[in-house]
Write a protein that holds these residues in place. Structure first.
Motif, PDB file in Angstrom:
ATOM      1  N   PHE A  51       0.813  -1.070   0.457  1.00 27.11           N
ATOM      2  CA  PHE A  51      -0.102  -0.173   0.318  1.00 27.11           C
ATOM      3  C   PHE A  51       0.729   1.278  -0.048  1.00 27.11           C
ATOM      4  N   GLY A  52       2.156   1.114  -0.462  1.00 27.13           N
ATOM      5  CA  GLY A  52       3.371   1.967  -0.585  1.00 27.13           C
ATOM      6  C   GLY A  52       3.960   2.266  -2.249  1.00 27.13           C
ATOM      7  N   LEU A  65      -7.556   5.977   6.446  1.00 27.43           N
ATOM      8  CA  LEU A  65      -8.407   5.851   5.101  1.00 27.43           C
ATOM      9  C   LEU A  65      -9.307   6.635   4.758  1.00 27.43           C
ATOM     10  N   ASP A  66     -10.273   6.403   5.586  1.00 29.08           N
ATOM     11  CA  ASP A  66     -11.007   7.221   5.570  1.00 29.08           C
ATOM     12  C   ASP A  66     -10.920   8.726   5.440  1.00 29.08           C
ATOM     13  N   ASP A  79      -3.059  13.028   0.343  1.00 24.86           N
ATOM     14  CA  ASP A  79      -3.898  12.063   0.600  1.00 24.86           C
ATOM     15  C   ASP A  79      -4.370  11.010  -0.717  1.00 24.86           C
ATOM     16  N   LYS A  80      -4.099  11.939  -2.077  1.00 25.36           N
ATOM     17  CA  LYS A  80      -4.330  11.717  -3.262  1.00 25.36           C
ATOM     18  C   LYS A  80      -3.594   9.689  -3.456  1.00 25.36           C
ATOM     19  N   GLU A  81      -2.511   9.940  -3.408  1.00 21.48           N
ATOM     20  CA  GLU A  81      -1.529   8.406  -3.398  1.00 21.48           C
ATOM     21  C   GLU A  81      -2.253   8.086  -2.417  1.00 21.48           C
ATOM     22  N   ASN A  84      -5.505   6.432  -4.394  1.00 26.16           N
ATOM     23  CA  ASN A  84      -5.245   5.663  -4.644  1.00 26.16           C
ATOM     24  C   ASN A  84      -4.808   3.928  -4.841  1.00 26.16           C
ATOM     25  N   LYS A  85      -3.861   4.111  -3.780  1.00 25.17           N
ATOM     26  CA  LYS A  85      -3.461   2.652  -3.188  1.00 25.17           C
ATOM     27  C   LYS A  85      -4.375   1.694  -2.854  1.00 25.17           C
ATOM     28  N   THR A  86      -5.339   2.113  -1.740  1.00 19.54           N
ATOM     29  CA  THR A  86      -5.293   1.284  -1.528  1.00 19.54           C
ATOM     30  C   THR A  86      -7.587   1.776  -1.691  1.00 19.54           C
TER      31      THR A  86
END
Length: 443
Positions: free
Chosen positions: A70-71, A156-157, A398-400, A403-405
């Protein structure tokens, strides 16, 4: 099967023994008295042991292959670097508002956001187990997992909600927007604390002038040469101020200096001083205490590479502090003393920790605080990306992360949960070995 079982026991024993050796090596340069005091603190519980061994965490997780799930190279931001529940706390910001947030930035670095998430999740598991053991609460393993899931899901939220806007830049957490026991805690901090009370705790009036109370076991006198050298350093510190405060000699007039003792767990033994300054008026009721702390190479950089250059580690501390916080202490800066670099910040009159061993007496209370820990951490991480300074972090975290999650929140929660519980087991094993092999002289 028997041979496999024995192999696991031998491997665990070796790992625990290695951990004790690493602890002794890490603390080898402490004085005998500081080392003894630190080891006595660490013997008190698994959680306090965890607080005192950030180096073990980074040794075990640096460049962990699971970070890539997730990174990536775009999910780096300023980190707190030594995150656990007691590196959140109450204080007043430069807007004179009582807030709850991250409050220790000695180890702050730029690296993947998951290092902070994982370390905090582990600390929550250790606190839940400690509260179970002490009869404060009775949480099943399933309930404990739910608490960790609430922490990671809320993180995440919050990141998803910050995507496409800059709301995180101004977000603060006060008695008006927190809940559970946290709002009551912040209201109590505001109602029951004041600058004068803090000053009376640390100092006394002598011939109608305030000076430090050296009867305190947490303060020690310093030589006149040390006072003189710190005075020179403080005058030069003015050029490092970058908030809403200008250096003026009458404001920063030094009334007294003392060495600060017995502070912290992981940082216990670090050179630290308190400087009492005149502040706005000549009244003895509005004096301020500056916290002067030696800053060295942060623990994570012993295990991961440092690609950024700073003038010194006190500057790194100040930049990371400002990146992760909102309405940052106007007194934040640094000075050079005895050819070493020290951070400078004001000691907040409202500095208080939320007592997890008293307040978290039900699953509901744990869940509500875990949610807010996740939200606060996400807010700090998100504001510390390019929103703070794109020359340090070029991406929108926050965008990255979103996108990953996206569509993978369940898998993210599962990974955090697995790491938190498995490593809490390792901490407990290391702690027991530490207790068995290290015998400090404790009162």
């Amino acid at each position: 099967l028997v041979n496999s079982f024995l192999s696991c026991i031998i491997a665990t024993t070796l790992m625990a023994s290695d951990a004790v050796s690493e602890i002794q090596s890490w603390n080898a340069n402490l004085s005998s008295s500081d080392k003894n005091a630190k080891y006595c603190k660490m013997q008190s519980s698994e959680f306090v042991f965890y607080r005192g061994t950030n180096h073990l965490y980074w040794q075990d997780f640096a460049n962990d292959s699971r970070l890539s799930t997730f990174g990536n190279s775009h999910t780096k931001t300023w980190l707190q670097g030594d995150l656990h529940a007691y590196n959140f706390g109450a204080f007043d910001n430069d807007d004179k508002t009582i807030v709850y947030g991250l409050n220790d930035f000695d180890e702050t670095i730029i690296a993947d956001y998951q290092y902070d998430v994982w370390r905090m999740a582990i600390s929550i598991v250790l606190i839940m187990r400690e509260n179970n053991k002490n009869g404060v609460v009775s949480l099943s393993t399933s309930e404990q997992k739910d608490v960790i899931d609430e922490f990671s899901e809320t993180y995440l939220d919050a990141m998803r909600d910050y995507r496409g806007n800059s709301d995180e830049v101004s977000q603060i957490f006060t008695k008006h927007n927190t809940y559970g026991r946290l709002d009551n805690f912040l209201d109590d901090v505001e109602s029951n604390n004041s600058r004068l009370e803090m000053l009376d705790d640390w100092s006394k009036l002598v011939n109608n002038r305030r000076q430090f109370n050296l009867d305190s076991e947490d303060l020690q006198s310093v030589s006149s040469s040390t006072k003189s050298a710190l005075s020179v350093g403080l005058a030069n510190y003015g050029s490092t101020l970058s908030g809403g405060l200008n250096y003026e000699s009458h404001y920063f007039e030094i009334k007294d200096v003392a060495k600060r003792l017995n502070a912290g767990t992981g940082s216990l033994g670090t050179q630290r001083y308190y400087i009492l300054i005149e502040s706005e008026t000549t009244s003895n009721s509005d004096d301020r205490i500056l916290d002067i702390k030696l800053q060295g190479k942060p623990t994570p950089y012993y295990y991961i590479s440092d690609t950024l250059g700073f003038a010194n580690d006190a500057e790194r501390h100040a930049i990371g502090y400002k990146a992760l916080s909102n309405n940052t202490d106007d007194h934040l800066g640094w000075l050079t003393f005895d050819n070493k670099n020290y951070s400078v910040r004001e000691r907040s009159p409202f500095k208080k920790s939320f007592k997890t061993d008293v307040e978290l007496s039900s699953e509901t209370r744990f869940v509500k605080l875990a949610q807010q820990w996740g939200n606060i951490l996400a807010s700090s991480h998100a504001r510390a990306d390019k929103d703070y300074n794109s020359s340090y972090v070029a991406d929108s975290l926050d965008k990255e992360i979103d996108n990953k999650t996206d569509g993978k929140h369940s898998a993210f929660r599962a990974l955090v949960r697995d790491i938190a519980f498995s490593y809490a087991n390792q901490v407990e094993s290391d702690y027991q070995s530490f207790k068995d092999e290290v015998n400090p002289s404790c009162l």
